[in-house]
Design a protein around this motif. Structure first.
Motif, PDB file in Angstrom:
ATOM      1  N   GLU A  52       0.848  -1.193   0.000  1.00  0.00           N
ATOM      2  CA  GLU A  52       0.000   0.000   0.000  1.00  0.00           C
ATOM      3  C   GLU A  52       0.884   1.243   0.000  1.00  0.00           C
ATOM      4  O   GLU A  52       1.545   1.548   0.979  1.00  0.00           O
ATOM      5  CB  GLU A  52      -0.917   0.009   1.223  1.00  0.00           C
ATOM      6  CG  GLU A  52      -1.924  -1.126   1.235  1.00  0.00           C
ATOM      7  CD  GLU A  52      -2.737  -1.155   2.515  1.00  0.00           C
ATOM      8  OE1 GLU A  52      -3.972  -1.051   2.420  1.00  0.00           O
ATOM      9  OE2 GLU A  52      -2.127  -1.270   3.595  1.00  0.00           O
ATOM     10  N   GLY A  53       0.897   1.943  -1.125  1.00  0.00           N
ATOM     11  CA  GLY A  53       1.680   3.167  -1.216  1.00  0.00           C
ATOM     12  C   GLY A  53       3.153   2.938  -1.441  1.00  0.00           C
ATOM     13  O   GLY A  53       3.937   3.889  -1.435  1.00  0.00           O
ATOM     14  N   ILE A  54       3.534   1.680  -1.641  1.00  0.00           N
ATOM     15  CA  ILE A  54       4.946   1.346  -1.805  1.00  0.00           C
ATOM     16  C   ILE A  54       5.029  -0.035  -2.453  1.00  0.00           C
ATOM     17  O   ILE A  54       4.074  -0.810  -2.407  1.00  0.00           O
ATOM     18  CB  ILE A  54       5.653   1.355  -0.424  1.00  0.00           C
ATOM     19  CG1 ILE A  54       7.153   1.546  -0.571  1.00  0.00           C
ATOM     20  CG2 ILE A  54       5.324   0.108   0.385  1.00  0.00           C
ATOM     21  CD1 ILE A  54       7.827   1.894   0.741  1.00  0.00           C
ATOM     22  N   LEU A  55       6.149  -0.338  -3.090  1.00  0.00           N
ATOM     23  CA  LEU A  55       6.313  -1.659  -3.676  1.00  0.00           C
ATOM     24  C   LEU A  55       6.343  -2.733  -2.589  1.00  0.00           C
ATOM     25  O   LEU A  55       6.978  -2.551  -1.549  1.00  0.00           O
ATOM     26  CB  LEU A  55       7.608  -1.728  -4.495  1.00  0.00           C
ATOM     27  CG  LEU A  55       7.637  -0.925  -5.799  1.00  0.00           C
ATOM     28  CD1 LEU A  55       9.026  -1.011  -6.437  1.00  0.00           C
ATOM     29  CD2 LEU A  55       6.580  -1.439  -6.765  1.00  0.00           C
ATOM     30  N   ARG A  56       5.660  -3.854  -2.835  1.00  0.00           N
ATOM     31  CA  ARG A  56       5.697  -4.952  -1.872  1.00  0.00           C
ATOM     32  C   ARG A  56       7.124  -5.455  -1.727  1.00  0.00           C
ATOM     33  O   ARG A  56       7.866  -5.593  -2.702  1.00  0.00           O
ATOM     34  CB  ARG A  56       4.801  -6.100  -2.335  1.00  0.00           C
ATOM     35  CG  ARG A  56       3.318  -5.775  -2.290  1.00  0.00           C
ATOM     36  CD  ARG A  56       2.484  -6.997  -2.592  1.00  0.00           C
ATOM     37  NE  ARG A  56       2.685  -8.030  -1.582  1.00  0.00           N
ATOM     38  CZ  ARG A  56       2.050  -9.200  -1.576  1.00  0.00           C
ATOM     39  NH1 ARG A  56       1.205  -9.500  -2.554  1.00  0.00           N
ATOM     40  NH2 ARG A  56       2.279 -10.084  -0.623  1.00  0.00           N
ATOM     41  N   ASP A  57       7.517  -5.711  -0.488  1.00  0.00           N
ATOM     42  CA  ASP A  57       8.888  -6.140  -0.220  1.00  0.00           C
ATOM     43  C   ASP A  57       8.897  -6.903   1.102  1.00  0.00           C
ATOM     44  O   ASP A  57       8.954  -6.305   2.179  1.00  0.00           O
ATOM     45  CB  ASP A  57       9.809  -4.920  -0.157  1.00  0.00           C
ATOM     46  CG  ASP A  57      11.282  -5.274   0.005  1.00  0.00           C
ATOM     47  OD1 ASP A  57      11.579  -6.411   0.432  1.00  0.00           O
ATOM     48  OD2 ASP A  57      12.132  -4.419  -0.279  1.00  0.00           O
ATOM     49  N   ASN A  58       8.821  -8.227   1.023  1.00  0.00           N
ATOM     50  CA  ASN A  58       8.752  -9.042   2.240  1.00  0.00           C
ATOM     51  C   ASN A  58      10.033  -8.960   3.061  1.00  0.00           C
ATOM     52  O   ASN A  58       9.989  -9.068   4.295  1.00  0.00           O
ATOM     53  CB  ASN A  58       8.454 -10.497   1.882  1.00  0.00           C
ATOM     54  CG  ASN A  58       7.003 -10.719   1.498  1.00  0.00           C
ATOM     55  OD1 ASN A  58       6.162  -9.836   1.688  1.00  0.00           O
ATOM     56  ND2 ASN A  58       6.703 -11.877   0.945  1.00  0.00           N
ATOM     57  N   ILE A  59      11.167  -8.771   2.403  1.00  0.00           N
ATOM     58  CA  ILE A  59      12.430  -8.693   3.137  1.00  0.00           C
ATOM     59  C   ILE A  59      12.446  -7.458   4.028  1.00  0.00           C
ATOM     60  O   ILE A  59      12.778  -7.519   5.218  1.00  0.00           O
ATOM     61  CB  ILE A  59      13.626  -8.706   2.170  1.00  0.00           C
ATOM     62  CG1 ILE A  59      13.716 -10.066   1.453  1.00  0.00           C
ATOM     63  CG2 ILE A  59      14.927  -8.412   2.914  1.00  0.00           C
ATOM     64  CD1 ILE A  59      14.787 -10.132   0.379  1.00  0.00           C
ATOM     65  N   THR A  60      12.079  -6.316   3.443  1.00  0.00           N
ATOM     66  CA  THR A  60      12.049  -5.079   4.228  1.00  0.00           C
ATOM     67  C   THR A  60      10.953  -5.136   5.290  1.00  0.00           C
ATOM     68  O   THR A  60      11.131  -4.634   6.406  1.00  0.00           O
ATOM     69  CB  THR A  60      11.852  -3.862   3.313  1.00  0.00           C
ATOM     70  OG1 THR A  60      12.905  -3.830   2.342  1.00  0.00           O
ATOM     71  CG2 THR A  60      11.890  -2.562   4.108  1.00  0.00           C
ATOM     72  N   ALA A  61       9.819  -5.752   4.953  1.00  0.00           N
ATOM     73  CA  ALA A  61       8.750  -5.917   5.944  1.00  0.00           C
ATOM     74  C   ALA A  61       9.246  -6.742   7.131  1.00  0.00           C
ATOM     75  O   ALA A  61       9.020  -6.381   8.297  1.00  0.00           O
ATOM     76  CB  ALA A  61       7.543  -6.583   5.298  1.00  0.00           C
ATOM     77  N   HIS A  62       9.929  -7.849   6.842  1.00  0.00           N
ATOM     78  CA  HIS A  62      10.479  -8.704   7.897  1.00  0.00           C
ATOM     79  C   HIS A  62      11.468  -7.910   8.748  1.00  0.00           C
ATOM     80  O   HIS A  62      11.473  -8.039   9.980  1.00  0.00           O
ATOM     81  CB  HIS A  62      11.173  -9.909   7.254  1.00  0.00           C
ATOM     82  CG  HIS A  62      11.625 -10.969   8.222  1.00  0.00           C
ATOM     83  ND1 HIS A  62      12.717 -10.798   9.047  1.00  0.00           N
ATOM     84  CD2 HIS A  62      11.132 -12.213   8.480  1.00  0.00           C
ATOM     85  CE1 HIS A  62      12.884 -11.888   9.768  1.00  0.00           C
ATOM     86  NE2 HIS A  62      11.943 -12.751   9.456  1.00  0.00           N
ATOM     87  N   MET A  63      12.276  -7.090   8.106  1.00  0.00           N
ATOM     88  CA  MET A  63      13.236  -6.254   8.834  1.00  0.00           C
ATOM     89  C   MET A  63      12.519  -5.367   9.852  1.00  0.00           C
ATOM     90  O   MET A  63      12.890  -5.313  11.034  1.00  0.00           O
ATOM     91  CB  MET A  63      14.026  -5.384   7.852  1.00  0.00           C
ATOM     92  CG  MET A  63      14.998  -4.419   8.528  1.00  0.00           C
ATOM     93  SD  MET A  63      15.595  -3.114   7.412  1.00  0.00           S
ATOM     94  CE  MET A  63      14.165  -2.013   7.392  1.00  0.00           C
ATOM     95  N   TRP A  64      11.467  -4.663   9.397  1.00  0.00           N
ATOM     96  CA  TRP A  64      10.773  -3.744  10.303  1.00  0.00           C
ATOM     97  C   TRP A  64      10.024  -4.488  11.404  1.00  0.00           C
ATOM     98  O   TRP A  64      10.002  -4.041  12.556  1.00  0.00           O
ATOM     99  CB  TRP A  64       9.829  -2.836   9.522  1.00  0.00           C
ATOM    100  CG  TRP A  64      10.538  -1.704   8.840  1.00  0.00           C
ATOM    101  CD1 TRP A  64      10.622  -1.463   7.502  1.00  0.00           C
ATOM    102  CD2 TRP A  64      11.282  -0.655   9.473  1.00  0.00           C
ATOM    103  NE1 TRP A  64      11.372  -0.338   7.263  1.00  0.00           N
ATOM    104  CE2 TRP A  64      11.788   0.182   8.451  1.00  0.00           C
ATOM    105  CE3 TRP A  64      11.578  -0.335  10.796  1.00  0.00           C
ATOM    106  CZ2 TRP A  64      12.565   1.301   8.722  1.00  0.00           C
ATOM    107  CZ3 TRP A  64      12.349   0.788  11.064  1.00  0.00           C
ATOM    108  CH2 TRP A  64      12.836   1.595  10.036  1.00  0.00           C
ATOM    109  N   TYR A  65       9.418  -5.618  11.072  1.00  0.00           N
ATOM    110  CA  TYR A  65       8.760  -6.405  12.121  1.00  0.00           C
ATOM    111  C   TYR A  65       9.782  -6.880  13.161  1.00  0.00           C
ATOM    112  O   TYR A  65       9.516  -6.867  14.366  1.00  0.00           O
ATOM    113  CB  TYR A  65       8.070  -7.629  11.516  1.00  0.00           C
ATOM    114  CG  TYR A  65       6.762  -7.367  10.819  1.00  0.00           C
ATOM    115  CD1 TYR A  65       5.875  -6.396  11.283  1.00  0.00           C
ATOM    116  CD2 TYR A  65       6.384  -8.123   9.706  1.00  0.00           C
ATOM    117  CE1 TYR A  65       4.663  -6.178  10.655  1.00  0.00           C
ATOM    118  CE2 TYR A  65       5.164  -7.909   9.073  1.00  0.00           C
ATOM    119  CZ  TYR A  65       4.310  -6.936   9.556  1.00  0.00           C
ATOM    120  OH  TYR A  65       3.105  -6.733   8.921  1.00  0.00           O
ATOM    121  N   ASN A  66      10.944  -7.299  12.681  1.00  0.00           N
ATOM    122  CA  ASN A  66      11.990  -7.769  13.578  1.00  0.00           C
ATOM    123  C   ASN A  66      12.441  -6.648  14.516  1.00  0.00           C
ATOM    124  O   ASN A  66      12.606  -6.850  15.730  1.00  0.00           O
ATOM    125  CB  ASN A  66      13.172  -8.284  12.750  1.00  0.00           C
ATOM    126  CG  ASN A  66      13.976  -9.349  13.468  1.00  0.00           C
ATOM    127  OD1 ASN A  66      13.647  -9.765  14.576  1.00  0.00           O
ATOM    128  ND2 ASN A  66      15.045  -9.799  12.839  1.00  0.00           N
TER     129      ASN A  66
END
Length: 205
Positions: free
Chosen positions: A145-159
């Motif tokens: 939403e509002g940005i390219l999907r990126d599971n790696i970066t998402a995992h980084m922020w969740y971590n």
């Protein structure tokens, strides 16, 4: 997964703001009067004490005043006015105001829904170490939403959010990891370490 801020959580965050110390004795004394009135349920007096501080440009007072408009305490509930005060505070770098301004843009409350603008404010708050903003930013990367999907970066922020004490970020991270390769998880973990070690200056983007 996006952090949903209900009335109870809003009240808790306002209490956090109430105990932030101000830079001058006068600000502290005036703010304390408002805080005491708020705790006693005397919202009219709280507004009376905080409004002048907010108008003088104090970021914490502006954030607190914005909460009063969002919750309808001592003033008529008004999302547009909440946004006005949160924006003034957020533009001074106040993290609480940034995340709630981001939420308003994410949900389209008082403003047109704008995911890119939500990400802007989440990122500014996340880079100050706010765990809720970090988790929200992770969710935006998951959904794209509002940005390219990126599971790696998402995992980084969740971590990172989990390391900073966010209640659910670890669960979100682990659920996301089920969709990732071991190599991607390793990369995301390394990015999280670098991001935190650099005081959020090198966060993978």
């Amino acid at each position: 997964m996006l952090e949903q801020i209900g009335v109870n959580n809003m009240k808790k965050l306002l209490v956090c703001i109430l105990f932030v110390l101000f830079g001058t004795q006068v600000f502290a004394q005036d703010f304390d009067k408002g805080r005491d009135a708020y705790k006693a349920g005397d919202y009219d007096t709280a507004v009376k004490e905080w409004k002048p501080l907010a108008e003088q440009g104090n970021a914490q007072a502006q954030a607190a005043f914005g909460f009063m408009y969002k919750l309808g305490y001592g003033v008529l509930k008004d999302n547009a006015k909440a946004i006005k005060w949160w924006r003034l505070s957020a533009e001074q770098g106040y993290s609480y105001a940034q995340i709630f301004l981001g939420n308003m843009y994410k949900n389209g409350e008082g403003v047109l829904k704008d995911h890119a603008e939500a990400i802007k404010w989440y990122r500014l708050s996340a880079e100050q170490g706010d765990a809720s903003a970090q988790s929200n930013l992770g969710s935006m990367y998951v959904t794209g939403e509002g940005i390219l999907r990126d599971n790696i970066t998402a995992h980084m922020w969740y971590n990172i959010a989990s390391s900073n004490g966010h209640e659910n970020a670890g669960k979100y991270r682990d659920e996301l990891a089920d969709q990732m390769t071991p190599e991607d998880i390793s990369k995301a973990t390394a990015m999280a370490r670098e991001c935190m070690a650099s005081d959020y200056k090198k966060c993978g983007y």
